[in-house]
Design a protein around this motif. Structure first.
Motif, PDB file in Angstrom:
ATOM      1  N   HIS A 147      -3.842  13.416  -4.281  1.00  0.00           N
ATOM      2  CA  HIS A 147      -3.269  12.509  -5.275  1.00  0.00           C
ATOM      3  C   HIS A 147      -3.163  11.101  -4.719  1.00  0.00           C
ATOM      4  O   HIS A 147      -2.569  10.902  -3.662  1.00  0.00           O
ATOM      5  CB  HIS A 147      -1.857  12.965  -5.644  1.00  0.00           C
ATOM      6  CG  HIS A 147      -1.827  14.109  -6.610  1.00  0.00           C
ATOM      7  ND1 HIS A 147      -0.915  15.135  -6.526  1.00  0.00           N
ATOM      8  CD2 HIS A 147      -2.591  14.367  -7.697  1.00  0.00           C
ATOM      9  CE1 HIS A 147      -1.128  15.981  -7.531  1.00  0.00           C
ATOM     10  NE2 HIS A 147      -2.136  15.539  -8.251  1.00  0.00           N
ATOM     11  N   LYS A 148      -3.697  10.134  -5.458  1.00  0.00           N
ATOM     12  CA  LYS A 148      -3.330   8.747  -5.184  1.00  0.00           C
ATOM     13  C   LYS A 148      -2.043   8.489  -5.947  1.00  0.00           C
ATOM     14  O   LYS A 148      -1.878   8.955  -7.076  1.00  0.00           O
ATOM     15  CB  LYS A 148      -4.423   7.793  -5.665  1.00  0.00           C
ATOM     16  CG  LYS A 148      -5.584   7.683  -4.702  1.00  0.00           C
ATOM     17  CD  LYS A 148      -6.467   6.493  -5.057  1.00  0.00           C
ATOM     18  CE  LYS A 148      -7.635   6.406  -4.095  1.00  0.00           C
ATOM     19  NZ  LYS A 148      -8.580   5.340  -4.441  1.00  0.00           N
ATOM     20  N   LEU A 149      -1.166   7.735  -5.339  1.00  0.00           N
ATOM     21  CA  LEU A 149       0.110   7.414  -5.989  1.00  0.00           C
ATOM     22  C   LEU A 149       0.086   5.952  -6.428  1.00  0.00           C
ATOM     23  O   LEU A 149      -0.431   5.097  -5.701  1.00  0.00           O
ATOM     24  CB  LEU A 149       1.268   7.628  -5.006  1.00  0.00           C
ATOM     25  CG  LEU A 149       1.425   9.050  -4.462  1.00  0.00           C
ATOM     26  CD1 LEU A 149       2.550   9.090  -3.428  1.00  0.00           C
ATOM     27  CD2 LEU A 149       1.720  10.038  -5.584  1.00  0.00           C
ATOM     28  N   MET A 205       0.863  -1.178   0.000  1.00  0.00           N
ATOM     29  CA  MET A 205       0.000   0.000   0.000  1.00  0.00           C
ATOM     30  C   MET A 205       0.902   1.231   0.000  1.00  0.00           C
ATOM     31  O   MET A 205       2.069   1.168   0.403  1.00  0.00           O
ATOM     32  CB  MET A 205      -0.860   0.019   1.264  1.00  0.00           C
ATOM     33  CG  MET A 205      -1.737  -1.195   1.453  1.00  0.00           C
ATOM     34  SD  MET A 205      -3.110  -1.302   0.293  1.00  0.00           S
ATOM     35  CE  MET A 205      -4.261  -0.111   0.997  1.00  0.00           C
ATOM     36  N   VAL A 206       0.369   2.347  -0.442  1.00  0.00           N
ATOM     37  CA  VAL A 206       1.128   3.600  -0.376  1.00  0.00           C
ATOM     38  C   VAL A 206       0.162   4.708   0.056  1.00  0.00           C
ATOM     39  O   VAL A 206      -1.038   4.639  -0.236  1.00  0.00           O
ATOM     40  CB  VAL A 206       1.809   3.912  -1.735  1.00  0.00           C
ATOM     41  CG1 VAL A 206       0.806   4.132  -2.848  1.00  0.00           C
ATOM     42  CG2 VAL A 206       2.753   5.095  -1.610  1.00  0.00           C
ATOM     43  N   GLN A 207       0.686   5.682   0.758  1.00  0.00           N
ATOM     44  CA  GLN A 207      -0.156   6.747   1.277  1.00  0.00           C
ATOM     45  C   GLN A 207      -0.498   7.740   0.154  1.00  0.00           C
ATOM     46  O   GLN A 207       0.319   7.991  -0.730  1.00  0.00           O
ATOM     47  CB  GLN A 207       0.578   7.495   2.408  1.00  0.00           C
ATOM     48  CG  GLN A 207       0.919   6.608   3.593  1.00  0.00           C
ATOM     49  CD  GLN A 207       2.068   5.640   3.306  1.00  0.00           C
ATOM     50  OE1 GLN A 207       3.002   5.956   2.582  1.00  0.00           O
ATOM     51  NE2 GLN A 207       1.996   4.440   3.877  1.00  0.00           N
ATOM     52  N   SER A 208      -1.692   8.293   0.213  1.00  0.00           N
ATOM     53  CA  SER A 208      -2.062   9.381  -0.693  1.00  0.00           C
ATOM     54  C   SER A 208      -1.595  10.700  -0.085  1.00  0.00           C
ATOM     55  O   SER A 208      -1.344  10.787   1.125  1.00  0.00           O
ATOM     56  CB  SER A 208      -3.579   9.426  -0.869  1.00  0.00           C
ATOM     57  OG  SER A 208      -4.029   8.236  -1.459  1.00  0.00           O
ATOM     58  N   LEU A 209      -1.514  11.728  -0.929  1.00  0.00           N
ATOM     59  CA  LEU A 209      -1.063  13.040  -0.459  1.00  0.00           C
ATOM     60  C   LEU A 209      -2.051  14.113  -0.906  1.00  0.00           C
ATOM     61  O   LEU A 209      -2.603  14.008  -2.010  1.00  0.00           O
ATOM     62  CB  LEU A 209       0.305  13.373  -1.065  1.00  0.00           C
ATOM     63  CG  LEU A 209       1.455  12.418  -0.727  1.00  0.00           C
ATOM     64  CD1 LEU A 209       2.702  12.793  -1.527  1.00  0.00           C
ATOM     65  CD2 LEU A 209       1.761  12.453   0.772  1.00  0.00           C
ATOM     66  N   ASP A 210      -2.261  15.131  -0.069  1.00  0.00           N
ATOM     67  CA  ASP A 210      -3.073  16.247  -0.575  1.00  0.00           C
ATOM     68  C   ASP A 210      -2.233  17.033  -1.568  1.00  0.00           C
ATOM     69  O   ASP A 210      -1.049  16.728  -1.790  1.00  0.00           O
ATOM     70  CB  ASP A 210      -3.657  17.084   0.572  1.00  0.00           C
ATOM     71  CG  ASP A 210      -2.607  17.902   1.310  1.00  0.00           C
ATOM     72  OD1 ASP A 210      -1.488  18.054   0.782  1.00  0.00           O
ATOM     73  OD2 ASP A 210      -2.915  18.378   2.422  1.00  0.00           O
ATOM     74  N   PHE A 211      -2.831  18.060  -2.172  1.00  0.00           N
ATOM     75  CA  PHE A 211      -2.116  18.721  -3.272  1.00  0.00           C
ATOM     76  C   PHE A 211      -0.868  19.465  -2.793  1.00  0.00           C
ATOM     77  O   PHE A 211      -0.027  19.847  -3.591  1.00  0.00           O
ATOM     78  CB  PHE A 211      -3.069  19.636  -4.047  1.00  0.00           C
ATOM     79  CG  PHE A 211      -4.144  18.859  -4.786  1.00  0.00           C
ATOM     80  CD1 PHE A 211      -3.807  17.787  -5.598  1.00  0.00           C
ATOM     81  CD2 PHE A 211      -5.484  19.200  -4.655  1.00  0.00           C
ATOM     82  CE1 PHE A 211      -4.776  17.063  -6.276  1.00  0.00           C
ATOM     83  CE2 PHE A 211      -6.463  18.481  -5.330  1.00  0.00           C
ATOM     84  CZ  PHE A 211      -6.113  17.402  -6.139  1.00  0.00           C
ATOM     85  N   SER A 235      -2.425  10.580  -9.435  1.00  0.00           N
ATOM     86  CA  SER A 235      -3.657  10.979 -10.123  1.00  0.00           C
ATOM     87  C   SER A 235      -4.605  11.605  -9.107  1.00  0.00           C
ATOM     88  O   SER A 235      -4.752  11.097  -7.985  1.00  0.00           O
ATOM     89  CB  SER A 235      -4.312   9.810 -10.845  1.00  0.00           C
ATOM     90  OG  SER A 235      -4.490   8.752  -9.960  1.00  0.00           O
ATOM     91  N   ALA A 236      -5.194  12.712  -9.527  1.00  0.00           N
ATOM     92  CA  ALA A 236      -6.072  13.469  -8.619  1.00  0.00           C
ATOM     93  C   ALA A 236      -7.349  12.678  -8.383  1.00  0.00           C
ATOM     94  O   ALA A 236      -7.989  12.226  -9.329  1.00  0.00           O
ATOM     95  CB  ALA A 236      -6.381  14.826  -9.240  1.00  0.00           C
ATOM     96  N   LYS A 237      -7.719  12.486  -7.116  1.00  0.00           N
ATOM     97  CA  LYS A 237      -8.902  11.677  -6.781  1.00  0.00           C
ATOM     98  C   LYS A 237      -9.636  12.327  -5.613  1.00  0.00           C
ATOM     99  O   LYS A 237      -9.057  13.112  -4.863  1.00  0.00           O
ATOM    100  CB  LYS A 237      -8.482  10.265  -6.322  1.00  0.00           C
ATOM    101  CG  LYS A 237      -7.747   9.464  -7.348  1.00  0.00           C
ATOM    102  CD  LYS A 237      -8.677   8.688  -8.236  1.00  0.00           C
ATOM    103  CE  LYS A 237      -7.877   7.949  -9.276  1.00  0.00           C
ATOM    104  NZ  LYS A 237      -8.470   7.124 -10.175  1.00  0.00           N
ATOM    105  N   ARG A 238     -10.888  11.907  -5.462  1.00  0.00           N
ATOM    106  CA  ARG A 238     -11.633  12.303  -4.248  1.00  0.00           C
ATOM    107  C   ARG A 238     -11.251  11.306  -3.168  1.00  0.00           C
ATOM    108  O   ARG A 238     -11.565  10.123  -3.258  1.00  0.00           O
ATOM    109  CB  ARG A 238     -13.127  12.225  -4.509  1.00  0.00           C
ATOM    110  CG  ARG A 238     -13.609  13.264  -5.519  1.00  0.00           C
ATOM    111  CD  ARG A 238     -14.978  12.917  -6.037  1.00  0.00           C
ATOM    112  NE  ARG A 238     -15.950  12.859  -4.956  1.00  0.00           N
ATOM    113  CZ  ARG A 238     -17.034  12.084  -4.955  1.00  0.00           C
ATOM    114  NH1 ARG A 238     -17.276  11.279  -5.972  1.00  0.00           N
ATOM    115  NH2 ARG A 238     -17.868  12.098  -3.956  1.00  0.00           N
TER     116      ARG A 238
END
Ligand code: UTP
Length: 475
Positions: free
Chosen positions: A371-373, A193-199, A349-352
């Motif tokens: 962003h999901k990575l 798994m990998v962490q998502s990041l805000d913009f 990729s930008a995601k909700r």
């Protein structure tokens, strides 16, 4: 853990996160109970903050890099498109021999979350059979059973899951007795798994005690094969060649001997199947040489000059759409996995992303908030010393289930599957049911026009349950 040890661990972790500007992950610390604190600390220990920083920097804003110079790659063309039929026959023999020698394993990536389809089970559990609603996994298991019988070898099936799909996938196989395959030849392994990041590059909380993470992309298959020990397992079994595919394509020709043969004859480290793009605007990545290295150029990344370029015959120059069907050598997988930080960059990729507000209450934004990575398996192509690209006939090999409706949906995939079945029946001289009739073939017994011919029948209802036709419609 004693209070003081917990406190010490917390302070060390907090300091590490503060160094990277990520300390807000611990903003609910005072409200967490001991078990929640432990969970958050355990999760935090596995976060690679430096890698996330690199990923954020690489994906934010204009990097100033000039677009790569693109050139088409040589492709082994289908005989119907000017290719050499004798070369296909030779490659078929070479691939068949590798299967008979037990050198081949099959790898399916099935860790995705099927968000576009909106299916809350693993996608492999999707009921795709036009008559019996058999699942994608069952249909694929049938194909593997057929190959095992034909080549007299186990053809081990490595099934990659993720945290999102692991338990449900294993349960599905258990409930169905591994779909008729011996359990020791179906090997599950879980991607990371990998962490998502805000913009702005900050980690996001899913719960007060949990950082939001997503499966790390199909490129995570290569690293997970290594870290799970599955690659060692393959090599112990004498396997040096891996056929890779995605779970959501019911037309997949698993371990296609001619494709394996071209890969082996070219001494390629990684191979790609491609289909002709429907038109310049089709949303599919193309296989091309970018600044001299073979890769997949995503449809969002190709500029209009290359997208619309045509040759003297008016055909697209960059026609070779990637369908995510690969062959790898095991040695190459090991090399890529060992250098994944360098060779498999994270794409954003930008995601909700479902997160929580400052009161700790769930908040699903209406617009993308981060962003999901993900790692992409085809990024490995650039590291391969030799790549072989083989053309496939889309209508016989590729019709994925991505969306709930419209193009690439269950409806289009079933329609295309039935069209394949009809083509087999027709080639075998078996009377065709009337247009629009649902047909389903048991792939463990009939997996090609030749298999259909060998049944030696004239009508579907003479095939027993090897060929099923929608009730009341049997021809
Ligand atoms: P897609 O990118 O089409 O993702 O994956 P998906 O999960 O099926 O659907 P969306 O994007 O959420 O709507 C292509 C293939 O790669 C696998 C999927 O299971 C599918 O077989 N995959 C994708 C993984 O195994 N892991 C991942 O992290 C991502």
């Amino acid at each position: 853990m004693s209070k003081s040890r917990e406190q010490q661990k917390y302070e060390e972790t907090l300091a590490r996160f503060r160094n990277h500007g990520q300390e807000r992950v611990f903003r609910f610390w005072d409200d967490l109970d001991a078990a929640q604190r432990q969970r958050l600390l355990d999760q935090a220990a596995a976060v690679d903050l430096a890698a996330l920083k690199r990923a954020h920097e690489a994906n934010s804003g204009n990097t100033g890099a000039r677009p790569p110079k693109l050139e088409p790659v040589p492709v082994v063309r289908l005989p119907a498109h000017g290719g050499d039929a004798a070369a296909f026959d030779r490659a078929f023999e070479t691939g068949s021999q590798a299967l008979a020698d037990g050198r081949v394993a099959v790898l399916v990536v099935a860790g995705g979350q099927a968000t576009r389809l909106g299916f809350d089970q693993p996608k492999g559990g999707y009921p795709v059979g036009p008559v019996t609603e058999r699942t994608l996994f069952e249909q694929q298991a049938q194909k593997i059973r057929g190959l095992r019988r034909r080549y007299g070898r186990p053809l081990p099936w490595y099934v990659m899951t993720s945290d999102a799909t692991d338990a449900a996938t294993r349960a599905l196989f258990e409930q169905n007795d591994c779909f008729g395959l011996p359990a020791e030849d179906v090997i599950f392994f879980r991607q990371g798994m990998v962490q998502s990041l805000d913009f702005e590059g900050h980690l996001m909380l899913e719960h007060p005690d949990r950082i939001f993470e997503n499966p790390n992309g199909h490129g995570g298959s290569l690293t997970a094969l290594l870290s799970s020990g599955s690659l060692d397992d393959m090599e112990r079994r004498g396997i040096d060649t891996v056929f890779y595919y995605q779970v959501d394509n019911p037309l997949i020709q698993i371990a296609d001997p001619a494709y394996l043969g071209f890969h082996l004859e070219a001494e390629a480290e990684m191979s790609c199947k491609v289909v002709r793009k429907r038109d310049a605007m089709e949303k599919v990545g193309v296989v091309a040489r970018a600044d001299g290295k073979v890769g997949v150029i995503e449809y969002t990344e190709i500029d209009d000059e290359h997208r619309f370029a045509t040759d003297d015959d008016g055909e697209l120059v960059f026609w070779a759409g990637s369908v995510a069907i690969h062959v790898f050598s095991t040695a190459f997988i090991r090399r890529v996995a060992e250098s994944a930080d360098e060779l498999l960059p994270y794409h954003a990729s930008a995601k909700r992303i479902p997160t929580i507000d400052d009161d700790g209450q769930p908040a699903l934004p209406a617009e993308p908030n981060g962003h999901k990575l993900e790692r992409f398996v085809f990024d490995a192509l650039a590291a391969a010393r030799s790549v072989c690209v083989v053309e496939a006939d889309r209508k016989l090999e590729y019709s994925p289930i991505k969306n709930a409706e419209g193009a690439d949906s269950p409806t289009s995939a079933r329609r295309d599957l039935i069209a394949v079945y009809r083509s087999w029946l027709e080639a075998a001289g078996i009377e065709l049911p009337k247009d629009g009739t649902a047909i389903e073939i048991d792939h463990s017994r009939v997996d090609s026009p030749e298999d259909a011919r060998q049944l030696g029948i004239r009508r579907c209802d003479e095939a027993g349950d090897a060929i099923r036709v929608q009730a009341g419609e049997s021809a």
